[in-house]
Enzyme design. Structure first.
Site, PDB file in Angstrom:
ATOM      1  N   ASP A  30       4.684 -25.501   5.635  1.00 31.52           N
ATOM      2  CA  ASP A  30       4.359 -24.634   4.844  1.00 31.52           C
ATOM      3  C   ASP A  30       3.405 -25.546   3.902  1.00 31.52           C
ATOM      4  OD1 ASP A  30       5.744 -20.881   3.752  1.00 31.52           O
ATOM      5  OD2 ASP A  30       3.396 -22.505   2.223  1.00 31.52           O
ATOM      6  N   GLY A 260       3.275   2.111   2.079  1.00 29.43           N
ATOM      7  CA  GLY A 260       2.876   0.570   1.737  1.00 29.43           C
ATOM      8  C   GLY A 260       3.259  -0.284   2.485  1.00 29.43           C
ATOM      9  N   CYS A 263       1.844  -4.235   5.442  1.00 30.21           N
ATOM     10  CA  CYS A 263       0.791  -4.104   6.803  1.00 30.21           C
ATOM     11  C   CYS A 263       0.229  -2.494   6.517  1.00 30.21           C
ATOM     12  CB  CYS A 263       1.944  -4.149   7.842  1.00 30.21           C
ATOM     13  SG  CYS A 263       3.270  -6.252   7.928  1.00 30.21           S
ATOM     14  N   ARG A 330       4.593  -5.791  -2.099  1.00 32.46           N
ATOM     15  CA  ARG A 330       3.153  -5.491  -1.390  1.00 32.46           C
ATOM     16  C   ARG A 330       2.686  -4.165  -1.755  1.00 32.46           C
ATOM     17  NH1 ARG A 330       2.162 -10.888   1.965  1.00 32.46           N
ATOM     18  NH2 ARG A 330       4.566  -9.972   3.039  1.00 32.46           N
TER      19      ARG A 330
HETATM   20  N1  LIG Z   1       5.880  -9.197   7.086  1.00 32.87           N
HETATM   21  C1  LIG Z   1       5.992  -8.359   8.095  1.00 32.87           C
HETATM   22  O1  LIG Z   1       6.413  -7.771   7.781  1.00 32.87           O
HETATM   23  C2  LIG Z   1       4.389  -7.998   8.798  1.00 32.87           C
HETATM   24  C3  LIG Z   1       5.687  -7.771  10.377  1.00 32.87           C
HETATM   25  C4  LIG Z   1       4.329  -8.224  11.470  1.00 32.87           C
HETATM   26  C5  LIG Z   1       3.337  -9.062  10.746  1.00 32.87           C
HETATM   27  N2  LIG Z   1       2.766  -9.487   9.948  1.00 32.87           N
HETATM   28  C6  LIG Z   1       2.120 -10.133   9.342  1.00 32.87           C
HETATM   29  O2  LIG Z   1       2.357 -11.930  10.243  1.00 32.87           O
HETATM   30  C7  LIG Z   1       1.305 -12.904   8.924  1.00 32.87           C
HETATM   31  C8  LIG Z   1       2.317 -13.172   8.193  1.00 32.87           C
HETATM   32  O3  LIG Z   1       3.241 -12.391   7.317  1.00 32.87           O
HETATM   33  P1  LIG Z   1       3.958 -12.393   6.067  1.00 32.87           P
HETATM   34  O4  LIG Z   1       4.783 -11.701   4.997  1.00 32.87           O
HETATM   35  O5  LIG Z   1       5.210 -13.589   6.747  1.00 32.87           O
HETATM   36  O6  LIG Z   1       3.264 -13.369   5.155  1.00 32.87           O
HETATM   37  P2  LIG Z   1       3.390 -14.027   3.515  1.00 32.87           P
HETATM   38  O7  LIG Z   1       2.615 -14.051   2.989  1.00 32.87           O
HETATM   39  O8  LIG Z   1       4.862 -13.205   3.658  1.00 32.87           O
HETATM   40  O9  LIG Z   1       3.892 -15.242   4.323  1.00 32.87           O
HETATM   41  C9  LIG Z   1       2.498 -16.460   4.642  1.00 32.87           C
HETATM   42  C10 LIG Z   1       2.921 -17.950   4.004  1.00 32.87           C
HETATM   43  O10 LIG Z   1       1.921 -18.846   5.030  1.00 32.87           O
HETATM   44  C11 LIG Z   1       1.952 -19.586   4.004  1.00 32.87           C
HETATM   45  N3  LIG Z   1       0.644 -20.668   4.109  1.00 32.87           N
HETATM   46  C12 LIG Z   1      -0.800 -20.122   3.935  1.00 32.87           C
HETATM   47  N4  LIG Z   1      -1.791 -20.881   3.987  1.00 32.87           N
HETATM   48  C13 LIG Z   1      -1.285 -21.373   4.795  1.00 32.87           C
HETATM   49  C14 LIG Z   1      -1.856 -23.487   5.653  1.00 32.87           C
HETATM   50  N5  LIG Z   1      -2.309 -23.565   5.633  1.00 32.87           N
HETATM   51  N6  LIG Z   1      -0.592 -23.967   6.248  1.00 32.87           N
HETATM   52  C15 LIG Z   1       1.173 -23.879   6.270  1.00 32.87           C
HETATM   53  N7  LIG Z   1       1.215 -22.461   6.115  1.00 32.87           N
HETATM   54  C16 LIG Z   1       0.273 -21.316   4.839  1.00 32.87           C
HETATM   55  C17 LIG Z   1       2.545 -19.112   2.347  1.00 32.87           C
HETATM   56  O11 LIG Z   1       2.448 -20.435   1.516  1.00 32.87           O
HETATM   57  C18 LIG Z   1       3.604 -18.552   3.342  1.00 32.87           C
HETATM   58  O12 LIG Z   1       4.073 -19.378   2.770  1.00 32.87           O
HETATM   59  C19 LIG Z   1       0.329 -11.461   8.082  1.00 32.87           C
HETATM   60  O13 LIG Z   1      -1.121 -11.636   9.258  1.00 32.87           O
HETATM   61  C20 LIG Z   1       0.813  -9.988   8.005  1.00 32.87           C
HETATM   62  O14 LIG Z   1       0.380  -9.127   8.608  1.00 32.87           O
HETATM   63  C21 LIG Z   1       3.671  -9.622   9.030  1.00 32.87           C
END
Ligand SMILES: NC(=O)c1ccc[n+]([C@@H]2O[C@H](COP(=O)([O-])OP(=O)(O)OC[C@H]3O[C@@H](n4cnc5c(N)ncnc54)[C@H](O)[C@@H]3O)[C@@H](O)[C@H]2O)c1
Length: 438
Positions: A30, A260, A263, A330
């Site tokens: 990260d 909400g 996603c 969010r």
């Molecule tokens: N949260 C959910 O329930 C969920 C479920 C299914 C799919 N998703 C999808 O998965 C993806 C991630 O979601 P999330 O909720 O885990 O996001 P999040 O915001 O919790 O985490 C994203 C992470 O990526 C890191 N990051 C950003 N740029 C980076 C880089 N260049 N190198 C390394 N790390 C980097 C950020 O610092 C952060 O820690 C999204 O596309 C989301 O739509 C989320």
């Protein structure tokens, strides 16, 4: 297998934990130094039940560690997961800048065959985009290295993320080569779930179609709730009767104050934009967005109908995260509701079992209590925004004795309205006009 997971948010951490558990060696990457430091000390930067002990165990075994250096992580890796955020831009499209950055960085350090897996939710065509961004970097380095990009969308639900990753309904693998398909099947060999192998474009669409369909189901029952309310029908009974039909199923049919989270709102919006870019207006999606956006207004309308002018009234919101068992706020409906109540002049107090601090950062002037009982003290009305079990299980007689009034607006139809009415509460659920205040 040696795996790198880029992005240690809700998805990245859970992916690291569940793949680590089945015997793979994981490096989590990260850009957020503080997160990496916390994770290497076994502290989870998010609230997700059950994940912390798994991470601590894997760290102890030495099969998992976290770093800010992708270059270091890539030295021996066979598979790279991209699990960075794809937040919504102001025009409704998802922001792919984090995915693009990662793709370029991978291209900068790649020196042997690797499978790059998109786990982030990304529009149709993104696997090809990632492929060409990596190629660009390889060309700059005058290197010829073969690699594959796979789309493996994530379907986990926050609050149940580990459980969902251990026992998924299905694993979707969008592969463009036989080699990548075999590697992905080997990776998930120990997870007993049907594997749907398809093209990357199909896989990307499956994710958006699934989330939009679930949002449709929720919105359908929310609109039904509005009608039930007018016709003296109980939407909970209606949903129960509908859900017994196997073709419909009981899930995602609970009426409430709207969906909400990080996603559904952004994914419905991204799919609608994909349609628009292809010169096709997705009218179902447009209606869903409209109904969901107005659901809190409709709910507030019912509150005002019962309580009259809200100016100066003390209203307590219980449960502020977008759903139970998560600290994620969010796009939480509670945020909209707090804002609207403040605009009406109400004196708002809130409580959430884990999301209190996040709410305090957004609304520094709203009183946030450390427990539900203090939050309810002197309130004229209590509003349930999120159906945390510990909120449902409160001693409602005590709550009543602490309150200054007796209104309960159950935005999740989670409480026993009949029991509360016996306790002399004025109970109102969503689309349950039979239980409506008389
Ligand atoms: N949260 C959910 O329930 C969920 C479920 C299914 C799919 N998703 C999808 O998965 C993806 C991630 O979601 P999330 O909720 O885990 O996001 P999040 O915001 O919790 O985490 C994203 C992470 O990526 C890191 N990051 C950003 N740029 C980076 C880089 N260049 N190198 C390394 N790390 C980097 C950020 O610092 C952060 O820690 C999204 O596309 C989301 O739509 C989320």
């Amino acid at each position: 297998m040696k795996i790198t997971v880029i992005g240690t948010g809700y998805v990245g951490i859970t992916t690291a934990a569940s793949l680590g558990e089945i015997g793979h060696q994981i490096i989590g990457v990260d850009i957020d130094k503080l997160k990496i430091e916390q994770l290497n000390n076994g502290i989870l930067p998010i609230y997700e039940p059950g994940v912390e002990p798994v991470i601590q165990n894997l760290l102890k075994q030495g099969t998992l560690h976290f770093t800010t250096s992708l270059q270091e992580a890539m030295k021996e890796t066979e598979i790279i997961f991209i699990a960075v955020g794809t937040p919504q831009l102001s025009d409704g499209r998802p922001d792919l800048k984090y995915v693009d950055e990662v793709a370029r960085e991978v291209g900068r350090y790649m020196s042997k065959y690797i499978v790059i897996v998109d786990k982030s939710t990304v529009p149709v065509g993104t696997a090809e985009r990632v492929q060409s961004l990596i190629m660009e970097q390889l060309n700059l380095r005058k290197l010829s290295v073969s690699f594959d990009v796979v789309s493996n969308p994530e379907f986990l639900q926050e609050g149940k993320a580990l459980q969902n990753s251990r026992n998924p309904d299905r694993i979707v693998l969008g592969c463009s080569s036989r080699a990548a398909e075999e590697i992905m099947l080997k990776l998930y060999d120990n997870i007993d779930a049907p594997k749907h192998i398809t093209s990357p474009r199909n896989a990307e669409m499956i994710k958006y179609a699934s989330n939009s369909f679930l949002a449709t189901k929720i919105t359908f029952i929310n609109e039904m709730a509005r009608l039930c309310d007018l016709l003296a029908v109980d939407v909970v009974e209606v949903a129960k009767g509908m859900g017994m039909d196997k073709r419909i199923g009981p899930y995602f049919l609970q009426a409430g104050i709207g969906y909400g989270g990080s996603c559904f709102p952004k994914d419905v919006s991204a799919l609608a934009m994909m349609g628009r870019e292809a010169n096709m207006e997705m009218s179902i999606l447009r209606s869903i967005q409209e109904i969901n956006q107005t659901q809190t207004d409709w709910f507030l309308g019912r509150v005002k109908e019962s309580m009259g002018v809200l100016d100066g009234k003390r209203i307590t919101l219980l449960g502020l995260a977008f759903k139970p068992d998560t600290d994620d706020i969010r796009e939480a409906p509670s945020l909209k509701l707090i804002q609207k109540l403040l605009t009406e002049g109400a004196i708002v107090t809130g409580f959430d079992p884990v999301a209190n601090n996040k709410i305090k950062n957004i609304f520094p002037n709203v009183k946030i209590s450390e427990d539900a009982y203090s939050a309810a003290k002197d309130a004229e009305a209590v509003v349930i925004c999120t159906e945390w079990k510990e909120i449902i299980d409160l001693d409602w007689r005590t709550i009543k004795s602490l309150m200054h009034g007796n209104f309960i607006f159950d935005g999740r139809n989670a409480l026993d309205g009949d029991m509360l009415q016996l306790e002399e509460f004025q109970y109102w659920g969503v689309g349950r006009s039979l239980n409506k205040i008389v």
